[in-house]
Design an enzyme around this catalytic site. Structure first.
Site, PDB file in Angstrom:
ATOM      1  CG  ASP A   1     -66.153  25.462 -38.693  1.00  0.00           C
ATOM      2  OD1 ASP A   1     -67.168  25.467 -40.343  1.00  0.00           O
ATOM      3  OD2 ASP A   1     -66.923  26.165 -37.632  1.00  0.00           O
TER       4      ASP A   1
ATOM      5  CG  ASP B   1     -68.647  26.263 -32.142  1.00  0.00           C
ATOM      6  OD1 ASP B   1     -68.173  27.362 -31.682  1.00  0.00           O
ATOM      7  OD2 ASP B   1     -68.619  27.449 -33.734  1.00  0.00           O
TER       8      ASP B   1
ATOM      9  CG  ASP C   1     -73.688  22.397 -35.340  1.00  0.00           C
ATOM     10  OD1 ASP C   1     -73.500  23.363 -34.491  1.00  0.00           O
ATOM     11  OD2 ASP C   1     -73.344  22.399 -36.521  1.00  0.00           O
TER      12      ASP C   1
END
Length: 243
Positions: free
Chosen positions: A118, A97, A6
């Site tokens: 997030d 994402d 990521d």
């Protein structure tokens, strides 16, 4: 075993999964993530598949380096198979994402109204309905951006680091900045949650991202805090696109 990569705005998160369980997780600087992956593969030779999610520049050179290390490589994009119905009006602009976060919500909380928050460089809000439809959400400046903006866009305000404080009334420039930013973010998140709750019954709220621990204890709303939520979503995307 699977390797999850990521690439965020500031750092790279690396995780090794065996089935649905995380065996190891590490956060590294971008300049060193290829070398770190080489070390991980040497230590875990049974890794056969990997997936990359990048919100920053991911060069063709880096892609080729990874393909030489791991033959089965998936890059998160709008063209991969998804476990939800994408109702976003501009799907080609949807961040990878956010795709991974909603994939995680679809798998872990089926047939539920889910709001995923997030809290990282930016704060993103993403909503999945009981019909497994992703409708969209919102993007807001994160904790660090707010501190940097006050410093960079004014003449005299100092650049501060986030501070663990409950101060409401700042009695100095520094405490006033901390109060404004931290209380502002908390009230924003709690307020957004209340707006969703007023429209959607039985709302499940997930808080994830780098600032999860800093913010979770301050929120009044009932949430599930899971710092690995995005990584878990990427692992599932890898499984449905390769297995």
């Amino acid at each position: 075993m699977n390797l999850i990569i990521d690439i965020g705005n500031t750092r790279v998160k690396l995780a090794v999964f065996k089935h649905n369980s995380i065996l190891s997780r590490k956060t590294v600087q971008k300049n060193f993530f290829i070398k770190e992956i080489e070390k991980i593969i040497l230590a875990q030779p049974t890794i056969t598949k990997a997936i990359v999610s990048s919100v920053d520049n991911f060069s063709k050179e880096e892609e080729e380096q990874l393909k030489n290390l791991i033959p089965c490589l998936v890059l998160v994009s709008k063209n991969i198979q998804l476990p939800f119905i994408n109702k976003y009006s501009t799907p080609s602009t949807l961040g990878v994402d956010r795709i991974a976060l909603i994939a995680s919500a679809a798998v872990q909380y089926p047939k539920q109204n889910v709001l995923v928050i997030d809290a990282g460089t930016c704060i993103t809000y993403d909503f999945l309905t009981t019909k497994n439809e992703y409708l969209g959400g919102a993007i807001s400046p994160g904790l660090t951006i707010r501190y940097e903006a006050l410093h960079n866009l004014t003449a005299k305000l100092p650049l501060l680091q986030p501070k663990d404080t409950t101060v409401l009334i700042g009695n100095s420039t520094e405490t006033s900045i901390h109060s404004g930013i931290i209380n502002g973010i908390i009230n924003e998140i709690d307020g957004v949650i209340k707006q969703y709750q007023s429209q959607y019954a039985d709302l499940t709220v997930i808080l994830t991202g780098g600032d999860t621990n800093f913010l979770a204890k301050r929120l009044k709303s009932s949430i599930f805090a899971n710092a690995n939520f995005l990584l878990e979503g990427l692992n599932y995307l890898l499984k449905i696109n390769i297995d």
